[in-house]
Write a protein that holds these residues in place. Structure first.
Motif, PDB file in Angstrom:
ATOM      1  N   SER A   1     -35.454  24.004  47.213  1.00  0.00           N
ATOM      2  CA  SER A   1     -35.047  22.688  46.718  1.00  0.00           C
ATOM      3  C   SER A   1     -33.729  22.757  45.968  1.00  0.00           C
ATOM      4  CB  SER A   1     -36.127  22.117  45.796  1.00  0.00           C
ATOM      5  OG  SER A   1     -37.335  21.957  46.489  1.00  0.00           O
ATOM      6  N   TYR A  26     -42.012  17.930  40.569  1.00  0.00           N
ATOM      7  CA  TYR A  26     -41.761  17.050  39.423  1.00  0.00           C
ATOM      8  C   TYR A  26     -41.545  15.622  39.893  1.00  0.00           C
ATOM      9  CZ  TYR A  26     -40.913  21.090  36.352  1.00  0.00           C
ATOM     10  OH  TYR A  26     -41.043  22.239  35.616  1.00  0.00           O
ATOM     11  N   PRO A  53     -31.236  21.907  42.812  1.00  0.00           N
ATOM     12  CA  PRO A  53     -31.497  21.878  41.372  1.00  0.00           C
ATOM     13  C   PRO A  53     -31.858  20.466  40.912  1.00  0.00           C
ATOM     14  CG  PRO A  53     -29.467  23.054  41.859  1.00  0.00           C
ATOM     15  CD  PRO A  53     -29.884  22.387  43.130  1.00  0.00           C
ATOM     16  N   PRO A  54     -32.463  20.331  39.736  1.00  0.00           N
ATOM     17  CA  PRO A  54     -32.777  18.996  39.223  1.00  0.00           C
ATOM     18  C   PRO A  54     -31.517  18.131  39.163  1.00  0.00           C
ATOM     19  CG  PRO A  54     -33.776  20.696  37.867  1.00  0.00           C
ATOM     20  CD  PRO A  54     -32.864  21.396  38.808  1.00  0.00           C
ATOM     21  N   GLN A 107     -38.765  14.618  42.419  1.00  0.00           N
ATOM     22  CA  GLN A 107     -37.471  14.725  41.751  1.00  0.00           C
ATOM     23  C   GLN A 107     -36.954  16.161  41.721  1.00  0.00           C
ATOM     24  OE1 GLN A 107     -35.633  12.158  40.633  1.00  0.00           O
ATOM     25  NE2 GLN A 107     -37.170  10.625  41.195  1.00  0.00           N
ATOM     26  N   TRP A 108     -37.886  17.097  41.736  1.00  0.00           N
ATOM     27  CA  TRP A 108     -37.525  18.521  41.832  1.00  0.00           C
ATOM     28  C   TRP A 108     -38.722  19.256  42.419  1.00  0.00           C
ATOM     29  CZ3 TRP A 108     -37.218  22.573  37.366  1.00  0.00           C
ATOM     30  CH2 TRP A 108     -36.641  23.757  37.863  1.00  0.00           C
TER      31      TRP A 108
END
Length: 302
Positions: free
Chosen positions: A282, A239, A284-285, A224-225
């Motif tokens: 990556s 994450y 951002p969330p 997810q992140w």
């Protein structure tokens, strides 16, 4: 920077909707081992390190809930000091110091609630597991828990006054709280609620964090992140969201600090536009992770 009273983070207890599903996920996919079970009621899961268990999972209702965060006291005297400090800091002793007969790790402990309803257990003399050392691609122990707060300054003050934590670093979004050589053990996230943000599991090395990411993706739980490297703590991260909506992290290379470490503030932790970690690889969330990070609330008082 160490707390005079708290040695470290032992475990997290959660209510989950389905214990069988939880066991399948956390043993086969996340790669913990069963330390103890109470058939149909509770499941205790360990890593490769010496903690008796890292997760205590209880059969609960349709939504996951956070029961408590368990910390280990440095001594019996430290446990008594916490018991005396909690009321002064505005907290409430839920269960006074006594034998923990309902927990398979045993020991002596107390349970406390902070002014906003967060529940902590502090234990001393709990059973330890045989330390299996570091195994590739398997969690060793918990390294930190991040809890949301609608009043971060108040929560930071309570952790300092009641548990002896000190501030390691403060960003715009998080106050990182220190009790031992790990940069942070508890952290407090700026939010409009007081939910569980995430639980971080220490992996042996960077390769294990990455292999864990691939294994989770193969099992239908995409990253997810991450992958990335945080600023405060300097740790690697990936994450994920577990089958019940709980945010969990694989991390490694957590910065080790001592009394010479100088805490920094939000002005010291700014990234270039579009970047939210040191690497900037990556995105951002996203909204899925952010929503999950505010969904798991503390269980109401029994």
């Amino acid at each position: 920077m160490s707390s005079p009273w708290i040695e470290g983070l032992r475990s997290v207890a959660l209510n989950v909707p389905d214990l069988a599903q939880a066991e399948a996920f956390y043993t086969q996919v996340w790669r913990l081992d069963v330390a103890h079970r109470s058939e149909g009621k509770a499941l205790y899961l360990r890593g490769t390190g010496s903690d008796h268990h890292l997760l205590a999972l209880y059969a609960g209702g349709p939504v996951p809930q956070l029961r408590q965060v368990t910390l280990r006291a440095r001594s019996a005297e430290a446990l008594q000091a916490v018991a005396e400090a909690v009321p002064r800091a505005g907290g409430h002793i839920v269960s006074p110091i006594g034998p923990l007969t309902k927990n398979p790790a045993g020991g002596t402990g107390l349970t406390l609630r902070d002014p906003h309803g967060r529940v902590f257990q502090v234990v001393h003399g709990d059973a330890r597991a045989d330390d299996m050392g570091e195994w590739k691609d398997r969690p060793v122990r918990l390294t930190h828990v991040v809890l949301n707060s609608h009043a971060v300054d108040d929560t930071q003050r309570f952790l300092t006054e009641a548990l002896g934590f000190t501030l390691a670093d403060r960003t715009v979004a998080i106050a990182f709280m220190n009790c031992n050589s790990d940069h942070h053990t508890l952290a407090v996230g700026v939010a409009d609620n007081d939910a569980l943000n995430h639980i971080a599991f220490l992996m042996p090395d960077a390769d294990s964090v990455m292999r864990g990411g691939g294994r989770m993706k193969d099992a239908g739980h995409p990253i997810q992140w991450g992958p990335g490297r945080h600023g405060p703590g300097n740790n690697l991260f990936n994450y994920f969201i577990d089958p019940f909506g709980i945010v969990i992290e694989y991390t490694a290379e957590v910065e080790q600090v001592d009394e010479s470490y100088t805490p920094r503030g939000p002005a010291d932790w700014k990234w270039p536009p579009g970047r939210v970690d040191q690497w900037g690889i990556s995105a951002p969330p996203g909204p899925t992770l952010k929503e999950a990070q505010r969904r798991v609330l503390f269980a109401p008082p029994a």
